[in-house]
Design an enzyme around this catalytic site. Sequence first.
Site, PDB file in Angstrom:
ATOM      1  N   CYS A  10       0.865  -1.187   0.000  1.00  0.00           N
ATOM      2  CA  CYS A  10       0.000   0.000   0.000  1.00  0.00           C
ATOM      3  C   CYS A  10       0.900   1.234   0.000  1.00  0.00           C
ATOM      4  CB  CYS A  10      -0.977  -0.035   1.171  1.00  0.00           C
ATOM      5  SG  CYS A  10      -0.192   0.045   2.802  1.00  0.00           S
ATOM      6  N   ASN A  13       2.323   1.456   4.393  1.00  0.00           N
ATOM      7  CA  ASN A  13       2.656   0.193   5.092  1.00  0.00           C
ATOM      8  C   ASN A  13       2.384   0.288   6.599  1.00  0.00           C
ATOM      9  OD1 ASN A  13       5.568  -1.976   5.589  1.00  0.00           O
ATOM     10  ND2 ASN A  13       3.478  -2.562   5.202  1.00  0.00           N
ATOM     11  N   CYS A  15      -1.280   0.810   7.487  1.00  0.00           N
ATOM     12  CA  CYS A  15      -2.718   0.513   7.639  1.00  0.00           C
ATOM     13  C   CYS A  15      -3.122  -0.727   6.847  1.00  0.00           C
ATOM     14  CB  CYS A  15      -3.574   1.709   7.197  1.00  0.00           C
ATOM     15  SG  CYS A  15      -3.301   3.202   8.176  1.00  0.00           S
ATOM     16  N   ARG A  16      -3.296  -0.557   5.535  1.00  0.00           N
ATOM     17  CA  ARG A  16      -3.898  -1.630   4.739  1.00  0.00           C
ATOM     18  C   ARG A  16      -2.999  -2.846   4.553  1.00  0.00           C
ATOM     19  NH1 ARG A  16      -5.120   2.064  -0.209  1.00  0.00           N
ATOM     20  NH2 ARG A  16      -3.259   3.018   0.705  1.00  0.00           N
ATOM     21  N   SER A  17      -1.747  -2.631   4.140  1.00  0.00           N
ATOM     22  CA  SER A  17      -0.918  -3.813   3.824  1.00  0.00           C
ATOM     23  C   SER A  17      -0.505  -4.608   5.060  1.00  0.00           C
ATOM     24  CB  SER A  17       0.271  -3.456   2.922  1.00  0.00           C
ATOM     25  OG  SER A  17       1.159  -2.560   3.537  1.00  0.00           O
ATOM     26  N   ASP A 125      -8.312   3.573   1.338  1.00  0.00           N
ATOM     27  CA  ASP A 125      -7.360   4.012   2.361  1.00  0.00           C
ATOM     28  C   ASP A 125      -8.127   4.539   3.582  1.00  0.00           C
ATOM     29  OD1 ASP A 125      -5.401   5.170   3.858  1.00  0.00           O
ATOM     30  OD2 ASP A 125      -4.486   6.264   2.201  1.00  0.00           O
TER      31      ASP A 125
HETATM   32  P1  4NP Z   1      -1.748   2.832   4.157  1.00  0.00           P
HETATM   33  O1  4NP Z   1      -2.364   4.177   4.738  1.00  0.00           O
HETATM   34  O2  4NP Z   1      -1.216   3.149   2.769  1.00  0.00           O
HETATM   35  O3  4NP Z   1      -2.902   1.907   4.131  1.00  0.00           O
HETATM   36  O4  4NP Z   1      -0.644   2.410   5.109  1.00  0.00           O
HETATM   37  C1  4NP Z   1      -1.673   5.395   4.764  1.00  0.00           C
HETATM   38  C2  4NP Z   1      -0.791   5.642   5.764  1.00  0.00           C
HETATM   39  C3  4NP Z   1      -0.124   6.854   5.804  1.00  0.00           C
HETATM   40  C4  4NP Z   1      -0.365   7.816   4.851  1.00  0.00           C
HETATM   41  C5  4NP Z   1      -1.249   7.541   3.826  1.00  0.00           C
HETATM   42  C6  4NP Z   1      -1.905   6.326   3.790  1.00  0.00           C
HETATM   43  N1  4NP Z   1       0.287   9.062   4.917  1.00  0.00           N
HETATM   44  O5  4NP Z   1       0.031   9.896   4.046  1.00  0.00           O
HETATM   45  O6  4NP Z   1       1.108   9.270   5.804  1.00  0.00           O
END
Ligand code: 4NP
Length: 154
Positions: A10, A13, A15-17, A125
Site C-alpha cells: 500500500c 505500510n 494501515c492496509r498492507s 485508504d
Molecule cells: P496505508 O495508509 O497506505 O494503508 O498504510 C496510509 C498511511 C499513511 C499515509 C497515507 C496512507 N500518509 O500519508 O502518511
Amino acid sequence: MTRPSLLFVCLGNICRSPMAEGAMRVAAREAGLELEIDSAGTGAWHVGNPPDSRAIATARDKGVDISGLRARQVETEDFIRFTHIFALDAQNLSDLRRLAPAHATAEFGLLLDMVPGREGQAVADPYYGADDGFEVTWRDVSDAAAALARRFTA
Ligand code: 4NP
C-alpha cells in the site's frame, strides 16, 4: 514448484498492507499452507514504525496480532524475491509498475482482483477517515486472504 511468496503493498505500510499481511498469515495457517508473507509501502514516511494504532486495534479485535510489524519501503529486490505482489489500490499498482526493474519476475496485480465480484476495486485508504474504515479494510483484506488461500490450495 517454488514456494509462493506474497508481498502486499500500500502507500504507507501502516494501515492496509500490514492488515493484509496479518489476515493472510492467519488464512495460510488455517489452510495449512507454507507461504512467505510480507508487506511494504511505496512511500517512505513511516519506515520503521509499527502499524497505525487503529489497524492494530481492529486486527486484535479479530484475534490477530500485527503490533510487531514494522513499516518498510518496497525495494527493487522485492520484484525478484517474491512470486506475487498485490497492490491494495490502483495508485499503488501504477507505482509498482513504475518501480519494477526490467528483470522483475514477480507477478503483480490488484489485490481485490483475487476476489470474485470485486475485480478492479480498491481497498480504500482508511488513514484519514473514521475509525470504522478499518473494519471495512479488515473485511476486504480477509476476503482477499481467503480467496488467496483457496487459490494456493488448489
Ligand atoms: P496505508 O495508509 O497506505 O494503508 O498504510 C496510509 C498511511 C499513511 C499515509 C497515507 C496512507 N500518509 O500519508 O502518511
